[in-house]
Design a protein around this motif. Structure first.
Motif, PDB file in Angstrom:
ATOM      1  N   ALA A  54       8.340   2.275   8.313  1.00 19.30           N
ATOM      2  CA  ALA A  54       8.806   3.646   8.380  1.00 19.30           C
ATOM      3  C   ALA A  54       9.105   4.185   6.986  1.00 19.30           C
ATOM      4  O   ALA A  54       9.323   5.386   6.813  1.00 19.30           O
ATOM      5  CB  ALA A  54      10.068   3.709   9.230  1.00 19.30           C
ATOM      6  N   ASP A  55       9.100   3.303   5.994  1.00 18.71           N
ATOM      7  CA  ASP A  55       9.343   3.741   4.627  1.00 18.71           C
ATOM      8  C   ASP A  55       8.047   4.162   3.940  1.00 18.71           C
ATOM      9  O   ASP A  55       7.980   4.223   2.718  1.00 18.71           O
ATOM     10  CB  ASP A  55      10.016   2.616   3.835  1.00 18.71           C
ATOM     11  N   ALA A  56       7.017   4.418   4.721  1.00 17.12           N
ATOM     12  CA  ALA A  56       5.723   4.895   4.209  1.00 17.12           C
ATOM     13  C   ALA A  56       4.950   3.835   3.427  1.00 17.12           C
ATOM     14  O   ALA A  56       4.002   4.159   2.724  1.00 17.12           O
ATOM     15  CB  ALA A  56       5.881   6.153   3.340  1.00 17.12           C
ATOM     16  N   LEU A  57       5.345   2.595   3.566  1.00 12.33           N
ATOM     17  CA  LEU A  57       4.602   1.538   2.893  1.00 12.33           C
ATOM     18  C   LEU A  57       3.928   0.652   3.918  1.00 12.33           C
ATOM     19  O   LEU A  57       4.482   0.408   4.984  1.00 12.33           O
ATOM     20  CB  LEU A  57       5.537   0.645   2.070  1.00 12.33           C
TER      21      LEU A  57
ATOM     22  N   LEU B 242       0.846  -1.180   0.000  1.00  9.66           N
ATOM     23  CA  LEU B 242       0.000   0.000   0.000  1.00  9.66           C
ATOM     24  C   LEU B 242       0.881   1.229   0.000  1.00  9.66           C
ATOM     25  O   LEU B 242       1.576   1.508   0.972  1.00  9.66           O
ATOM     26  CB  LEU B 242      -0.886  -0.009   1.262  1.00  9.66           C
ATOM     27  N   ARG B 243       0.845   1.910  -1.116  1.00 10.49           N
ATOM     28  CA  ARG B 243       1.685   3.091  -1.226  1.00 10.49           C
ATOM     29  C   ARG B 243       0.802   4.300  -1.342  1.00 10.49           C
ATOM     30  O   ARG B 243       0.085   4.429  -2.298  1.00 10.49           O
ATOM     31  CB  ARG B 243       2.474   3.072  -2.545  1.00 10.49           C
ATOM     32  N   SER B 244       0.817   5.115  -0.385  1.00  4.94           N
ATOM     33  CA  SER B 244       0.172   6.396  -0.603  1.00  4.94           C
ATOM     34  C   SER B 244       0.591   7.411   0.427  1.00  4.94           C
ATOM     35  O   SER B 244       0.300   8.586   0.275  1.00  4.94           O
ATOM     36  CB  SER B 244      -1.340   6.245  -0.590  1.00  4.94           C
ATOM     37  N   HIS B 245       1.228   6.924   1.457  1.00  9.11           N
ATOM     38  CA  HIS B 245       1.612   7.864   2.510  1.00  9.11           C
ATOM     39  C   HIS B 245       2.924   8.543   2.162  1.00  9.11           C
ATOM     40  O   HIS B 245       3.779   7.976   1.483  1.00  9.11           O
ATOM     41  CB  HIS B 245       1.753   7.109   3.835  1.00  9.11           C
ATOM     42  N   PHE B 246       3.019   9.750   2.686  1.00 10.34           N
ATOM     43  CA  PHE B 246       4.240  10.495   2.411  1.00 10.34           C
ATOM     44  C   PHE B 246       5.306  10.291   3.468  1.00 10.34           C
ATOM     45  O   PHE B 246       6.451  10.631   3.260  1.00 10.34           O
ATOM     46  CB  PHE B 246       3.932  11.996   2.353  1.00 10.34           C
TER      47      PHE B 246
END
Lengths: 686, 187
Positions: free
Chosen positions: A678-681, A404-408
């Protein structure tokens, strides 16, 4: 002249030199009956206007007819092409299915050999790479076929057919199931095979006897079978039947343990047929009932296989006992006992789900950096889906499914919806995102599908309502409408979720225990809560009397440094046990009643950051800054599986401190686990 | 733990672009030049990408403030202006999706040329959020700006790396910045 000639004057003026069309002459004369002078004039020129028109019309009509004929012909040819293509495709599918089956068989054989070898010699047989076959490529290049395996392979195929015939005869599945289950149970729980020989002998002898009885019949059936069919592969199988019968006759009496193995192999094979490719979830009973010696029946079976393939991946079994695919068979036996236990322990506490969108609650939640979001399962203990429960209990190998990728910025916490395949992630970029795990966008790599967030919640500006600093942890109880929070300001607060404004009670520990890093409700006692503190202590509080009941044992000296910090505490869903995750890489288990340390283990290479217990209380998942997630069996306290996920992110370069995984979670009712990085994923595993 | 520190030292000893930007912002958010100046050896495409991510992140804060005010029943009445909050959300979601998609940005240490071209369009959309906030919710805009100087940062950023043409910069503050690039004065 007249209208008719009007447009046509053009013609007669323009083709004085055009030759041919002698036939026009008489035509022209006939057609020009109505045009006296004009016709005569035109006849003289050998081209008459009407004649030309008539000729053209005639030709055009002819062309049209021809064209229609061509169209018809073309359509016919195309239909024929389509039909031939369809047939070819059918043949290809047939071939593919058969190849697939061969791969399954080979894999099952390898499993069997490994098991057998392990039991016999007590060590692992090194067979090279034993992964389940992948069906993407049609080449069977992942199996090493040794020469002696060929006959065994054919033997297996023969066994498969035998099964088919048995079905016809009426020797039903259930009888075989029961017998092989017993055998399997015996096999699974004993490391000493020889003790069980006698029992198994009896079982298999009766089986083999009846098998032999059927053989006569089968041979004749095989003869018919081979007569009817002309396909090469069917012929091959027919030969194998004959071979099989001779092999079986030779082998069955002296070596009954082999027979047991083959029975189990047959058993496996049944599983293999009914399972989807690569996906452990789909089950359908009675696929074998469609089999038959006839080619049409064979095709029915293959069609069935295809139908099975098309089933949605998460469909739980309807009524049949759970049948995992062969890749999980070795563990399946061990799990049978667990399965029974799991059913008798419905979750006792009702915890429920917090939606970030709930305005009242949202304002209670912490800081711009959402460090704590706790959501646990809502247990409909009465309507618990037993088969789903079984699946969770049995699931042993998890594979990454979604990214899930969407966070910055780094994701700090995640929570699953109690029943739906929905995940909510909370991130340091001040947003919460809700993800639908069933609606996925196809990506090129099938191993990690991208999921779009359905909604993004943006609301957090700062802490409100009582806490003066970051809120690190939350725990919610739907049954009691209570929310517990622990904060960096050193307090633990209890809230009534119906009226938010003042906190019901504050456990201000006066900083004597340090800053609470994590809090959880004790599942086995609804009035208790357990909290862990930064100084390394964990305590159980009674929420009603607001007293600290006891402090769980911890071996700390007064000069404790930061390495004793406890990052997470969770309560086991069914047993009175609290589990803590420590900065010093340990995971510790405490008894809630006595406060004693039950077990302590070094779990990771770096600090353990997060813990999650599966809804059945059988497995523990721990995430750590060493980028790995580990799955532990709670009974044996051994690590079952490890994933490496999430590359590291650098914190301030001053400290050279690398963070990786902040949170892990199980889905309360479905087969999902998720990890927050912590890598936003966020990664979801099935 | 000694082991952890030891291994950390052995690895990359320079923080990533993102951490660098966030560090500088935290240190002093009004020092825009420092924030925008890439460290030596930093790939420009990556630098732009990371900055854009940071802008989207911080713009969420503005969106939060706006959403409390941007309602049908508040200051501006014309219906066509109210979808602005939806546009804001949609833009930020879209930007998040685009910047995070593995299709366009498979790696965070090197950016594809084709994707760099698309950064400009993302900037344009983000700019509209700023301009809406400025023209219709000036108070909020002003407060937020004084807190974190986001608009100044953004404008200088697009100017410096030519991600948007000056004609598009319609917010009338910072005119000296908008004019500095070319020397022509904007109307």
């Amino acid at each position: 002249m007249d209208e008719q000639a009007g447009p046509g004057v053009f013609f007669s003026n323009n083709h004085p030199a055009a030759g041919g069309a002698k036939g026009l002459g008489p035509l022209a004369e006939a057609a020009a009956a109505g045009d006296g002078a004009a016709a005569a004039g035109a006849a003289r020129a050998q081209y008459s206007l009407p004649g030309i028109l008539h000729f053209l019309q005639h030709e055009w009509a002819r062309f049209e007819v021809e064209r229609a004929q061509w169209e018809v012909e073309r359509a016919e040819l195309q239909a024929q092409i389509a039909f031939l293509q369809g047939e070819r495709k059918g043949q290809e599918n047939l071939k593919k299915d058969l190849v697939r089956r061969i791969k399954m068989l080979e894999y099952a054989l390898k499993q069997e050999r490994a098991k057998y070898h392990k039991l016999k010699y007590g060590t692992e047989l090194n067979q090279g790479d034993m992964k389940p076959p992948s069906y993407d490529s049609d080449e069977g290049n992942e199996t090493e076929v040794q020469p002696q395996q060929n006959s065994q392979l054919m033997w297996k195929q023969g066994r498969q057919l035998l099964r088919q015939y048995l079905q016809e005869v009426g020797y039903t599945d259930t009888i075989l199931d029961v017998k092989s289950k017993r055998v399997r149970a015996l096999l699974g729980f004993s490391s000493d095979v020889t003790d069980r020989e006698d029992d198994k002998n009896q079982d298999s002898l009766t089986d083999s006897a009846s098998v032999l009885d059927n053989f006569k019949f089968l041979e004749s059936a095989a003869a018919d079978f081979s007569d009817e069919d002309e396909d090469d592969d069917i012929d091959g199988r027919e030969k194998s039947i004959i071979d099989t019968s001779t092999i079986v006759r030779k082998k069955v009496l002296p070596d009954s343990s082999e027979d047991r193995d083959t029975k189990e192999a047959l058993k496996e094979f049944d599983f293999l047929v009914t399972s989807e490719e690569g996906d452990n979830d789909s089950r359908s009973a009675g696929d074998g009932t469609d089999w038959g010696p006839n080619r049409s029946k064979l095709q029915d079976m293959l069609a069935n296989l295809r139908d099975v393939d098309e089933l949605p991946s998460l469909q739980p079994s309807v009524g049949s006992p759970s049948r995992p695919s062969s890749s999980r068979l070795p563990e399946h036996e061990i799990n049978r006992a667990d399965e029974v236990e799991a059913l008798t322990f419905p979750p006792s506490s009702g915890k429920s789900f917090i939606m970030g969108a709930d305005e009242a609650l949202e304002s209670e939640l912490g800081l711009g950096e959402l460090a704590g979001l706790t959501v646990a399962n809502e247990a409909d203990s009465l309507t618990y889906d037993v088969s789903a429960n079984n699946k969770d209990a049995l699931r042993k190998t998890w594979n990454p499914k979604f990214t899930l990728r969407s966070h910055f910025d780094g994701i700090r916490a995640l929570a699953f919806h109690p029943t739906e395949p929905v995940l909510i992630t909370a991130s340091e970029d001040h947003t919460l995102k809700m993800w639908n795990l069933q609606k996925t966008a196809p990506a090129k790599k099938s191993t990690s599908l991208d999921v779009e967030p359905i909604y993004t919640f943006r609301a957090h500006k700062g802490p409100l309502l009582g806490h003066t600093d970051a809120v690190w942890g939350l725990a919610y109880s739907a049954a009691h409408q209570r929310l517990l929070s622990c904060s960096a300001d050193g307090t633990l607060r209890l809230w009534n979720t119906t009226e938010v404004a003042p906190a019901l009670s504050v456990f201000n520990d006066n900083q004597e225990l340090g800053v609470p890093a994590s809090v959880d409700l004790v599942s086995s006692d609804p009035s208790h809560m357990v909290a862990s503190f930064s100084k390394g202590y964990t305590s159980i509080f009674n929420m009603e009397t607001q007293q600290r009941i006891l402090t769980l044992e911890s071996n700390l000296d007064s000069t404790a440094n930061s390495s004793c910090q406890i990052n997470r505490v969770i309560s086991h869903p069914t047993l009175p046990i609290s589990i803590t995750a420590h900065e010093d890489r340990h995971i510790k288990f405490y008894d809630n009643n006595t406060g004693k340390l039950i077990h302590s283990m070094v779990a990771h290479l770096e600090a353990v950051t997060s813990l999650a217990v599966d809804p059945n209380g059988l497995y523990l998942m721990s995430g750590s800054h060493d980028c790995s997630i580990r799955l532990w069996n709670l009974e044996s306290k051994t690590c079952i599986q490890e994933f490496t996920a999430h590359r590291k992110k650098f914190e301030e370069s001053i400290h050279d401190f690398e963070e990786s995984i902040h949170d892990v979670a199980f889905h309360p009712s479905k087969c999902y686990i998720a990890s927050a990085g912590a890598d936003a994923l966020a990664k979801v595993f099935v | 733990m000694v082991m952890a520190e030891g291994t950390a030292v052995l690895r990359q000893n320079r923080p990533g672009a993102k951490q660098y930007i966030q560090q500088n912002i935290r240190a002093d958010c009004s020092n825009i030049d420092k924030i925008l100046e890439p460290p030596e050896g930093q790939d420009e495409g990556v630098w732009n990408y990371e900055h854009l991510r940071q802008f989207c992140l911080e713009l969420d804060g503005l969106a939060v403030k706006l959403q409390s005010e941007c309602h049908p029943d508040t200051s501006h009445k014309t219906p066509k202006e109210c979808p602005a909050i939806d546009y804001t959300r949609h833009t930020l979601d879209g930007a998040a999706c685009f910047l995070n998609s593995s299709k366009y940005f498979p790696s965070r240490v090197s950016i594809k040329e084709s994707s760099v071209a698309k950064l400009g369009s993302v900037c344009r959309r983000i700019y509209r959020i700023f301009s809406h906030a400025y023209f219709y919710h000036w108070q909020i805009f002003d407060d937020y700006e004084n807190e974190i100087f986001l608009y100044h940062q953004f404008t200088k950023f697009v100017m410096k790396y030519n991600l948007m043409s000056k004609d598009n910069l319609i917010v009338p503050i910072l005119e000296e910045v908008q004019n500095s690039g070319s020397g022509e004065s904007e109307a």
